[in-house]
Design a protein around this motif. Structure first.
Motif, PDB file in Angstrom:
ATOM      1  N   ARG A  17       0.840  -1.207   0.000  1.00  0.00           N
ATOM      2  CA  ARG A  17       0.000   0.000   0.000  1.00  0.00           C
ATOM      3  C   ARG A  17       0.875   1.257   0.000  1.00  0.00           C
ATOM      4  O   ARG A  17       0.511   2.276  -0.621  1.00  0.00           O
ATOM      5  CB  ARG A  17      -0.922   0.013   1.207  1.00  0.00           C
ATOM      6  CG  ARG A  17      -2.057  -1.001   1.187  1.00  0.00           C
ATOM      7  CD  ARG A  17      -3.055  -0.736   0.059  1.00  0.00           C
ATOM      8  NE  ARG A  17      -2.646  -1.335  -1.204  1.00  0.00           N
ATOM      9  CZ  ARG A  17      -3.023  -0.940  -2.402  1.00  0.00           C
ATOM     10  NH1 ARG A  17      -3.824   0.110  -2.531  1.00  0.00           N
ATOM     11  NH2 ARG A  17      -2.626  -1.555  -3.491  1.00  0.00           N
ATOM     12  N   SER A  18       2.009   1.210   0.688  1.00  0.00           N
ATOM     13  CA  SER A  18       2.916   2.358   0.674  1.00  0.00           C
ATOM     14  C   SER A  18       3.476   2.593  -0.718  1.00  0.00           C
ATOM     15  O   SER A  18       3.618   3.746  -1.164  1.00  0.00           O
ATOM     16  CB  SER A  18       4.054   2.134   1.675  1.00  0.00           C
ATOM     17  OG  SER A  18       3.555   2.013   2.992  1.00  0.00           O
ATOM     18  N   ALA A  19       3.799   1.514  -1.431  1.00  0.00           N
ATOM     19  CA  ALA A  19       4.273   1.645  -2.810  1.00  0.00           C
ATOM     20  C   ALA A  19       3.184   2.236  -3.698  1.00  0.00           C
ATOM     21  O   ALA A  19       3.462   3.070  -4.582  1.00  0.00           O
ATOM     22  CB  ALA A  19       4.729   0.292  -3.342  1.00  0.00           C
ATOM     23  N   ALA A  20       1.933   1.826  -3.471  1.00  0.00           N
ATOM     24  CA  ALA A  20       0.821   2.378  -4.250  1.00  0.00           C
ATOM     25  C   ALA A  20       0.624   3.859  -3.936  1.00  0.00           C
ATOM     26  O   ALA A  20       0.295   4.655  -4.833  1.00  0.00           O
ATOM     27  CB  ALA A  20      -0.458   1.597  -3.950  1.00  0.00           C
ATOM     28  N   PHE A  21       0.834   4.247  -2.680  1.00  0.00           N
ATOM     29  CA  PHE A  21       0.754   5.666  -2.324  1.00  0.00           C
ATOM     30  C   PHE A  21       1.817   6.462  -3.078  1.00  0.00           C
ATOM     31  O   PHE A  21       1.529   7.517  -3.661  1.00  0.00           O
ATOM     32  CB  PHE A  21       0.926   5.836  -0.816  1.00  0.00           C
ATOM     33  CG  PHE A  21       0.797   7.264  -0.345  1.00  0.00           C
ATOM     34  CD1 PHE A  21      -0.426   7.773   0.030  1.00  0.00           C
ATOM     35  CD2 PHE A  21       1.912   8.104  -0.303  1.00  0.00           C
ATOM     36  CE1 PHE A  21      -0.555   9.096   0.459  1.00  0.00           C
ATOM     37  CE2 PHE A  21       1.797   9.428   0.115  1.00  0.00           C
ATOM     38  CZ  PHE A  21       0.563   9.922   0.497  1.00  0.00           C
ATOM     39  N   ARG A  22       3.032   5.950  -3.080  1.00  0.00           N
ATOM     40  CA  ARG A  22       4.111   6.663  -3.772  1.00  0.00           C
ATOM     41  C   ARG A  22       3.836   6.759  -5.267  1.00  0.00           C
ATOM     42  O   ARG A  22       4.126   7.785  -5.900  1.00  0.00           O
ATOM     43  CB  ARG A  22       5.450   5.959  -3.522  1.00  0.00           C
ATOM     44  CG  ARG A  22       5.884   5.973  -2.068  1.00  0.00           C
ATOM     45  CD  ARG A  22       7.339   5.585  -1.912  1.00  0.00           C
ATOM     46  NE  ARG A  22       7.647   4.246  -2.415  1.00  0.00           N
ATOM     47  CZ  ARG A  22       7.548   3.135  -1.700  1.00  0.00           C
ATOM     48  NH1 ARG A  22       7.096   3.179  -0.451  1.00  0.00           N
ATOM     49  NH2 ARG A  22       7.892   1.965  -2.209  1.00  0.00           N
ATOM     50  N   ALA A  23       3.257   5.716  -5.842  1.00  0.00           N
ATOM     51  CA  ALA A  23       2.936   5.752  -7.272  1.00  0.00           C
ATOM     52  C   ALA A  23       1.905   6.829  -7.568  1.00  0.00           C
ATOM     53  O   ALA A  23       1.991   7.519  -8.598  1.00  0.00           O
ATOM     54  CB  ALA A  23       2.426   4.377  -7.714  1.00  0.00           C
ATOM     55  N   ALA A  24       0.937   6.990  -6.665  1.00  0.00           N
ATOM     56  CA  ALA A  24      -0.073   8.032  -6.859  1.00  0.00           C
ATOM     57  C   ALA A  24       0.555   9.417  -6.755  1.00  0.00           C
ATOM     58  O   ALA A  24       0.225  10.328  -7.535  1.00  0.00           O
ATOM     59  CB  ALA A  24      -1.194   7.869  -5.834  1.00  0.00           C
ATOM     60  N   VAL A  25       1.468   9.602  -5.801  1.00  0.00           N
ATOM     61  CA  VAL A  25       2.160  10.886  -5.670  1.00  0.00           C
ATOM     62  C   VAL A  25       2.972  11.182  -6.929  1.00  0.00           C
ATOM     63  O   VAL A  25       2.975  12.311  -7.444  1.00  0.00           O
ATOM     64  CB  VAL A  25       3.071  10.875  -4.428  1.00  0.00           C
ATOM     65  CG1 VAL A  25       3.993  12.094  -4.403  1.00  0.00           C
ATOM     66  CG2 VAL A  25       2.228  10.832  -3.152  1.00  0.00           C
ATOM     67  N   ALA A  26       3.632  10.165  -7.456  1.00  0.00           N
ATOM     68  CA  ALA A  26       4.450  10.358  -8.651  1.00  0.00           C
ATOM     69  C   ALA A  26       3.609  10.676  -9.883  1.00  0.00           C
ATOM     70  O   ALA A  26       4.064  11.392 -10.783  1.00  0.00           O
ATOM     71  CB  ALA A  26       5.290   9.107  -8.900  1.00  0.00           C
ATOM     72  N   ALA A  27       2.369  10.143  -9.923  1.00  0.00           N
ATOM     73  CA  ALA A  27       1.541  10.301 -11.116  1.00  0.00           C
ATOM     74  C   ALA A  27       0.634  11.525 -11.074  1.00  0.00           C
ATOM     75  O   ALA A  27       0.080  11.917 -12.111  1.00  0.00           O
ATOM     76  CB  ALA A  27       0.672   9.044 -11.294  1.00  0.00           C
TER      77      ALA A  27
END
Length: 254
Positions: A17-27
């Protein structure tokens, strides 16, 4: 109450879930975008909250069972404004939390804010609730980036019981007339909450008796998002006295 997820799964899902959070921030189109579900925050504010919070919980877990308050990390770097650096800072925040939890193990005691609840004050319970905080804020970030995804099934199913036992159950007196509330998942599980002068007590139901003062039926995904105020109560199938739900939402035991 026992978690439906064991400790290694909790840690794995925190990482995912933390990786998914970072992906959303990056996108996301901009770090200054307003978060629809946290309207006082920009996406940068949300990222800073998530990263600082995980570092604080890492320090709290590392402080051991004798800590009497949530720890403040010493010398922690501030959240950087540049996007790539912010994503890296978030990854390090997650690493610190996971390292602390792995080192401690699930059964070691830990300071928590939920001393009056039915959740234990252990590192395993901290991991369980951290997963839910990260998962809900990942939904917030994805919504801000314009691509919200449903909560994963295993996260949501465990999240219903975690919320009820950690955030709802309490020994603080219910300030209204006694009431009972039942929650039914379309996936099959159900819980009853007893509200009285003794507080709020939660238990799983082997067989729903369908005689509460109020009830709600929904998928685990929708129920968790409703618990955390991300979707309105009207998104659920409600029955009985609606005032009970309104009072529960407004209740701040302390």
């Amino acid at each position: 109450m026992q978690s439906t997820l064991d400790f290694p799964d909790l840690l794995r899902l925190i990482d995912e879930r933390s990786a998914a959070f970072r992906a959303a921030v990056a996108a996301a189109p901009s770090l200054d975008a307003q978060v629809p579900t946290c309207p006082d925050w920009t996406l940068f504010d949300l990222a800073r909250h998530l990263g600082e919070g995980r570092r604080a919980w890492a320090a709290t877990v590392a402080a051991g069972p004798d800590a009497t308050a949530k720890a403040t990390p010493v010398g922690a770097p501030a959240a950087p404004r540049e996007r790539a650096a912010l994503v890296a800072w978030l990854a390090d925040s997650t690493r610190q939390l996971l390292d602390a939890l792995r080192d401690a193990g699930p059964d070691r005691g830990c300071w928590t804010w939920w001393g009056a609840s039915q959740s234990p004050r252990t590192c395993g319970a901290v991991a369980r609730h951290q997963l839910q905080e990260i998962a809900v804020h990942t939904y917030d970030a994805q919504l801000t980036a314009g691509a919200p995804e449903p909560l994963p099934d295993d996260v949501a199913l465990d999240g219903v019981e975690d919320f009820l036992s950690t955030c709802c159950a309490t020994t603080h007196a219910w300030p209204h007339e006694p009431a009972t509330v039942e929650y039914y998942l379309t996936e099959g599980s159900s819980w009853r909450v007893w509200l009285s002068a003794d507080g709020a007590r939660v238990a799983r139901l082997a067989t729903p008796d369908h005689a509460p003062d109020a009830s709600a039926r929904a998928s685990a995904r929708d129920l968790v998002l409703a618990f955390y105020g991300r979707v309105p109560l009207d998104a659920l199938e409600l029955d009985g006295d609606r005032r009970v739900f309104d009072r529960l939402v407004a209740w701040e035991p302390g």
